[in-house]
Design a protein around this motif. Sequence first.
Motif, PDB file in Angstrom:
ATOM      1  N   PRO A   1      27.483  -1.371  26.421  1.00 17.37           N
ATOM      2  CA  PRO A   1      27.935  -1.907  27.717  1.00 17.37           C
ATOM      3  C   PRO A   1      27.811  -3.417  27.818  1.00 17.37           C
ATOM      4  CG  PRO A   1      26.541   0.033  28.030  1.00 17.37           C
ATOM      5  CD  PRO A   1      26.432  -0.355  26.589  1.00 17.37           C
ATOM      6  N   LEU A   2      26.764  -3.966  27.198  1.00 15.61           N
ATOM      7  CA  LEU A   2      26.599  -5.426  27.238  1.00 15.61           C
ATOM      8  C   LEU A   2      27.739  -6.125  26.502  1.00 15.61           C
ATOM      9  CD1 LEU A   2      24.873  -7.881  27.949  1.00 15.61           C
ATOM     10  CD2 LEU A   2      23.602  -7.525  25.830  1.00 15.61           C
ATOM     11  N   LEU A   3      28.080  -5.635  25.319  1.00 10.08           N
ATOM     12  CA  LEU A   3      29.174  -6.230  24.561  1.00 10.08           C
ATOM     13  C   LEU A   3      30.506  -6.054  25.291  1.00 10.08           C
ATOM     14  CD1 LEU A   3      28.248  -5.128  20.919  1.00 10.08           C
ATOM     15  CD2 LEU A   3      27.930  -7.371  21.961  1.00 10.08           C
ATOM     16  N   PHE A   4      30.688  -4.902  25.931  1.00  5.15           N
ATOM     17  CA  PHE A   4      31.926  -4.651  26.672  1.00  5.15           C
ATOM     18  C   PHE A   4      32.064  -5.632  27.840  1.00  5.15           C
ATOM     19  CE2 PHE A   4      34.280  -2.354  30.032  1.00  5.15           C
ATOM     20  CZ  PHE A   4      35.480  -2.159  29.356  1.00  5.15           C
ATOM     21  N   ALA A   5      30.967  -5.851  28.573  1.00  2.00           N
ATOM     22  CA  ALA A   5      31.008  -6.795  29.695  1.00  2.00           C
ATOM     23  C   ALA A   5      31.267  -8.218  29.213  1.00  2.00           C
ATOM     24  CB  ALA A   5      29.697  -6.728  30.474  1.00  2.00           C
ATOM     25  N   ILE A   6      30.649  -8.598  28.107  1.00  2.00           N
ATOM     26  CA  ILE A   6      30.876  -9.937  27.559  1.00  2.00           C
ATOM     27  C   ILE A   6      32.332 -10.102  27.152  1.00  2.00           C
ATOM     28  CG2 ILE A   6      30.320 -11.472  25.632  1.00  2.00           C
ATOM     29  CD1 ILE A   6      27.475 -10.363  25.713  1.00  2.00           C
ATOM     30  N   ALA A   7      32.897  -9.064  26.523  1.00  2.00           N
ATOM     31  CA  ALA A   7      34.289  -9.138  26.092  1.00  2.00           C
ATOM     32  C   ALA A   7      35.231  -9.261  27.287  1.00  2.00           C
ATOM     33  CB  ALA A   7      34.643  -7.904  25.260  1.00  2.00           C
ATOM     34  N   LEU A   8      34.966  -8.502  28.359  1.00  2.00           N
ATOM     35  CA  LEU A   8      35.833  -8.571  29.545  1.00  2.00           C
ATOM     36  C   LEU A   8      35.861  -9.967  30.145  1.00  2.00           C
ATOM     37  CD1 LEU A   8      35.254  -5.301  31.627  1.00  2.00           C
ATOM     38  CD2 LEU A   8      37.195  -5.909  30.173  1.00  2.00           C
ATOM     39  N   ALA A   9      34.758 -10.705  30.015  1.00  2.00           N
ATOM     40  CA  ALA A   9      34.687 -12.043  30.604  1.00  2.00           C
ATOM     41  C   ALA A   9      35.700 -12.995  29.988  1.00  2.00           C
ATOM     42  CB  ALA A   9      33.281 -12.615  30.452  1.00  2.00           C
ATOM     43  N   PHE A  10      36.230 -12.655  28.818  1.00  2.00           N
ATOM     44  CA  PHE A  10      37.183 -13.538  28.139  1.00  2.00           C
ATOM     45  C   PHE A  10      38.603 -12.963  28.158  1.00  2.00           C
ATOM     46  CE2 PHE A  10      32.989 -14.321  26.417  1.00  2.00           C
ATOM     47  CZ  PHE A  10      32.905 -15.695  26.473  1.00  2.00           C
ATOM     48  N   THR A  11      38.858 -12.040  29.110  1.00  2.00           N
ATOM     49  CA  THR A  11      40.193 -11.468  29.279  1.00  2.00           C
ATOM     50  C   THR A  11      40.709 -11.781  30.681  1.00  2.00           C
ATOM     51  OG1 THR A  11      39.434  -9.322  30.143  1.00  2.00           O
ATOM     52  CG2 THR A  11      39.503  -9.587  27.748  1.00  2.00           C
ATOM     53  N   ASN A  12      41.934 -11.313  30.973  1.00  2.00           N
ATOM     54  CA  ASN A  12      42.520 -11.476  32.307  1.00  2.00           C
ATOM     55  C   ASN A  12      42.633 -10.124  33.016  1.00  2.00           C
ATOM     56  OD1 ASN A  12      44.515 -10.333  30.747  1.00  2.00           O
ATOM     57  ND2 ASN A  12      46.172 -11.605  31.546  1.00  2.00           N
ATOM     58  N   TYR A  13      41.666  -9.244  32.777  1.00  2.00           N
ATOM     59  CA  TYR A  13      41.702  -7.896  33.332  1.00  2.00           C
ATOM     60  C   TYR A  13      41.434  -7.939  34.835  1.00  2.00           C
ATOM     61  CZ  TYR A  13      40.594  -2.888  33.721  1.00  2.00           C
ATOM     62  OH  TYR A  13      40.568  -1.557  34.071  1.00  2.00           O
ATOM     63  N   ASP A  14      42.485  -7.694  35.621  1.00  2.00           N
ATOM     64  CA  ASP A  14      42.350  -7.647  37.070  1.00  2.00           C
ATOM     65  C   ASP A  14      43.356  -6.651  37.632  1.00  2.00           C
ATOM     66  OD1 ASP A  14      44.798  -8.939  36.979  1.00  2.00           O
ATOM     67  OD2 ASP A  14      43.955 -10.915  37.384  1.00  2.00           O
ATOM     68  N   LEU A  15      43.535  -6.662  38.939  1.00  2.00           N
ATOM     69  CA  LEU A  15      44.424  -5.704  39.595  1.00  2.00           C
ATOM     70  C   LEU A  15      45.862  -5.836  39.095  1.00  2.00           C
ATOM     71  CD1 LEU A  15      44.759  -3.532  41.809  1.00  2.00           C
ATOM     72  CD2 LEU A  15      45.187  -5.392  43.431  1.00  2.00           C
ATOM     73  N   TYR A  16      46.285  -7.032  38.740  1.00  2.00           N
ATOM     74  CA  TYR A  16      47.673  -7.264  38.331  1.00  2.00           C
ATOM     75  C   TYR A  16      47.866  -7.143  36.823  1.00  2.00           C
ATOM     76  CZ  TYR A  16      47.497  -9.176  43.015  1.00  2.00           C
ATOM     77  OH  TYR A  16      47.301  -9.317  44.368  1.00  2.00           O
ATOM     78  N   ASN A  17      46.797  -6.986  36.095  1.00  2.00           N
ATOM     79  CA  ASN A  17      46.877  -6.797  34.644  1.00  2.00           C
ATOM     80  C   ASN A  17      46.065  -5.562  34.266  1.00  2.00           C
ATOM     81  OD1 ASN A  17      48.289  -9.392  33.671  1.00  2.00           O
ATOM     82  ND2 ASN A  17      46.650 -10.163  34.963  1.00  2.00           N
ATOM     83  N   SER A  18      46.440  -4.450  34.838  1.00  2.00           N
ATOM     84  CA  SER A  18      45.710  -3.200  34.624  1.00  2.00           C
ATOM     85  C   SER A  18      46.529  -2.272  33.737  1.00  2.00           C
ATOM     86  CB  SER A  18      45.419  -2.509  35.959  1.00  2.00           C
ATOM     87  OG  SER A  18      44.570  -3.289  36.755  1.00  2.00           O
ATOM     88  N   PRO A  19      45.949  -1.823  32.641  1.00  2.00           N
ATOM     89  CA  PRO A  19      46.654  -0.868  31.785  1.00  2.00           C
ATOM     90  C   PRO A  19      46.662   0.517  32.436  1.00  2.00           C
ATOM     91  CG  PRO A  19      44.444  -1.294  30.965  1.00  2.00           C
ATOM     92  CD  PRO A  19      44.658  -2.219  32.112  1.00  2.00           C
ATOM     93  N   PRO A  20      47.576   1.400  32.030  1.00  2.00           N
ATOM     94  CA  PRO A  20      48.527   1.213  30.907  1.00  2.00           C
ATOM     95  C   PRO A  20      49.825   0.505  31.288  1.00  2.00           C
ATOM     96  CG  PRO A  20      48.659   3.434  31.741  1.00  2.00           C
ATOM     97  CD  PRO A  20      47.566   2.776  32.533  1.00  2.00           C
ATOM     98  N   ARG A  21      50.070   0.286  32.585  1.00  2.00           N
ATOM     99  CA  ARG A  21      51.342  -0.336  32.968  1.00  2.00           C
ATOM    100  C   ARG A  21      51.465  -1.736  32.395  1.00  2.00           C
ATOM    101  NH1 ARG A  21      53.713  -1.108  39.155  1.00  2.00           N
ATOM    102  NH2 ARG A  21      55.675  -2.114  38.541  1.00  2.00           N
ATOM    103  N   ASN A  22      50.384  -2.497  32.433  1.00  2.00           N
ATOM    104  CA  ASN A  22      50.387  -3.859  31.900  1.00  2.00           C
ATOM    105  C   ASN A  22      49.319  -3.991  30.824  1.00  2.00           C
ATOM    106  OD1 ASN A  22      52.377  -4.930  33.784  1.00  2.00           O
ATOM    107  ND2 ASN A  22      50.783  -4.696  35.338  1.00  2.00           N
ATOM    108  N   LEU A  23      49.488  -4.957  29.985  1.00  2.00           N
ATOM    109  CA  LEU A  23      48.518  -5.217  28.932  1.00  2.00           C
ATOM    110  C   LEU A  23      47.519  -6.281  29.378  1.00  2.00           C
ATOM    111  CD1 LEU A  23      50.820  -5.354  25.766  1.00  2.00           C
ATOM    112  CD2 LEU A  23      49.313  -3.480  26.461  1.00  2.00           C
TER     113      LEU A  23
END
Length: 438
Positions: free
Chosen positions: A156-178
Motif C-alpha cells: 500500500p505504501l508503494l501504491f500511494a507513492i506511485a499515485l502521487a506521480f499520476t493524474n488519477y482523478d475524477l476526470y481520468n478514471s479507468p477504464p473509460r480513461n487512462l
Amino acid sequence: MAQNEENNGHLPKNQKKLNPNVAMVLSILLAGLGQIYNKRYMKGISFIILEIAFILATFDFLWLGLWGITTLGTIPGVDHSIYLLVYGIVSLLLLALAAIFYVFNVIDAKKQAQKINDGWVIPSIKQSLKNLYDKAFPYIMTAPGLVLLIFTVVFPLLFAIALAFTNYDLYNSPPRNLVEWIGFGNFMDLATVPIWQDTFASVFVWTIVWTIVATSFQIVVGLILAVLVNDKRVKFKKTIRTILILPWAVPAFVSILIFAAMFNDEFGAINRDIIIPLIGGNGLPWLTDPFYTKIVLIMIQTWLGYPFVFALFSGVLQSISSEWYEAAEVDGATRWQKFRNITLPHVLFATAPLLIIQYTTNFNNFNIIYLFNEGGPAVQGQNAGGTDILISWVYKLTFETNDYSMAAAISLIIGLMVSIFAIFQFRRTKSFKEEGNI
C-alpha cells in the motif's frame, strides 16, 4: 584422517582446489551452478529448480506488470491503468525477492568454495538437511509474517507513492480513461496553482499550530494535575485519580459528538444556557467561524488527551525517590527549583518517547477534526474547510472530490514530515541512548 585435515586447515589429497570466482560466475549465470561446481549437488539442483519454477510461473505476469507500470495502458476502455499499476508494483516486489535470493545464491557459492579450500569437509545429505533445518527454522517461522508485512504495509505504501506521480482523478478514471505519469506535477500544483497553494499553506499552518498547541496543552494540564495529586498533603489520592481519568474511559468519538451538540450555534447548551444569558445576542459562532471552531477543537483535544498523560506522569512521579527532595530541602531549594531540577527532568527522561508519539498522533488526528464539524466551516477561495488539517483534507480529496493523485501527494508529504520529526526527536531523546544522565 579427514577430521585431522579439517582441523589443520588442509585439503584432502584427492580433492582439487576450487576457484571461488568461478563458483561465483557460474551462480550468476544460473542459480545453483556454483553449488554444483562446489559439489553441493542437492543444494545446486534445488536452486536450479527454484529459479526455473519462478521463471515459468511468473514470466507472463512479470512481463504484463512491467509493461503496465511503464505505460499504464495504451487503449482507453480496454486497459485499466490502476490494475496495471497494481500488477507492476507486485511484479517489482517479486523481482526484489528474486534478487535477494539470487544475491544469496552468488554469495553462498563463493563462500563455500573458500571454505572447502580452507579444509571444510562437505557434509552428507542427512547432515545438510539437519543444518538447513537448524539455520532456516527462524526464517521459516517468520516468513508468513514477512509476506503479510510486504502486502499489507509495503505494497500500500508503494501504491500511494506511485499515485502521487499520476493524474488519477475524477476526470481520468479507468477504464473509460487512462491514467498517465505526470512526474512532480501534483507537487508543482501545490506550490504554484493559486487555489492549491493557498489551501495547502492555510491547512499546513493550521496543522502545525493544532499539533503543537493542542498536544502541549494536554501535556501541561496532565503534568500539573499529576504533580498536584502526587503532593503528600493531598488526601483521597485514589478517588481523585479515578475522577481525573474518567474522560479516558468514555470512547473519544462519543465525547466528540456530545461536544459537537453542546457547541451547536442554534441549540447547543453552551450558547443557550451560558453565553446568551451572560452576554445576550445569539451567542458565539462556534461552528461557523473558523477562529472559534479552532479554539473549541483545542479545548476538546485537551479534555480528551490529558487523562493519558496524567496517568503516565502519575506513575513516573511515584518512582522518584523522596530522598532527592529531602536533600534539596537541606540545600535550601524552593518548590520551583525542586520541580525544575528534579521532577521535570525525571518525568521527561522517562516519558519522552510517548510524548513524541502524542505529537505525531495529533498531527494525524482525523477523528476530532472530522467528527466535530467535518473540518468546517467552508472558506472562500479554498477547497478545504477552515479547520481541516492535512489528513482530513486528504480524506475529502479522496472520498468527496475523487482527486486521488493529489491526495496521495499530500499523504506523501505528511509521511515525510512525520518521519523526519520522529527520527530527529528520537535521536535527540536521552531515553533512546544507551547512556545518559538526567
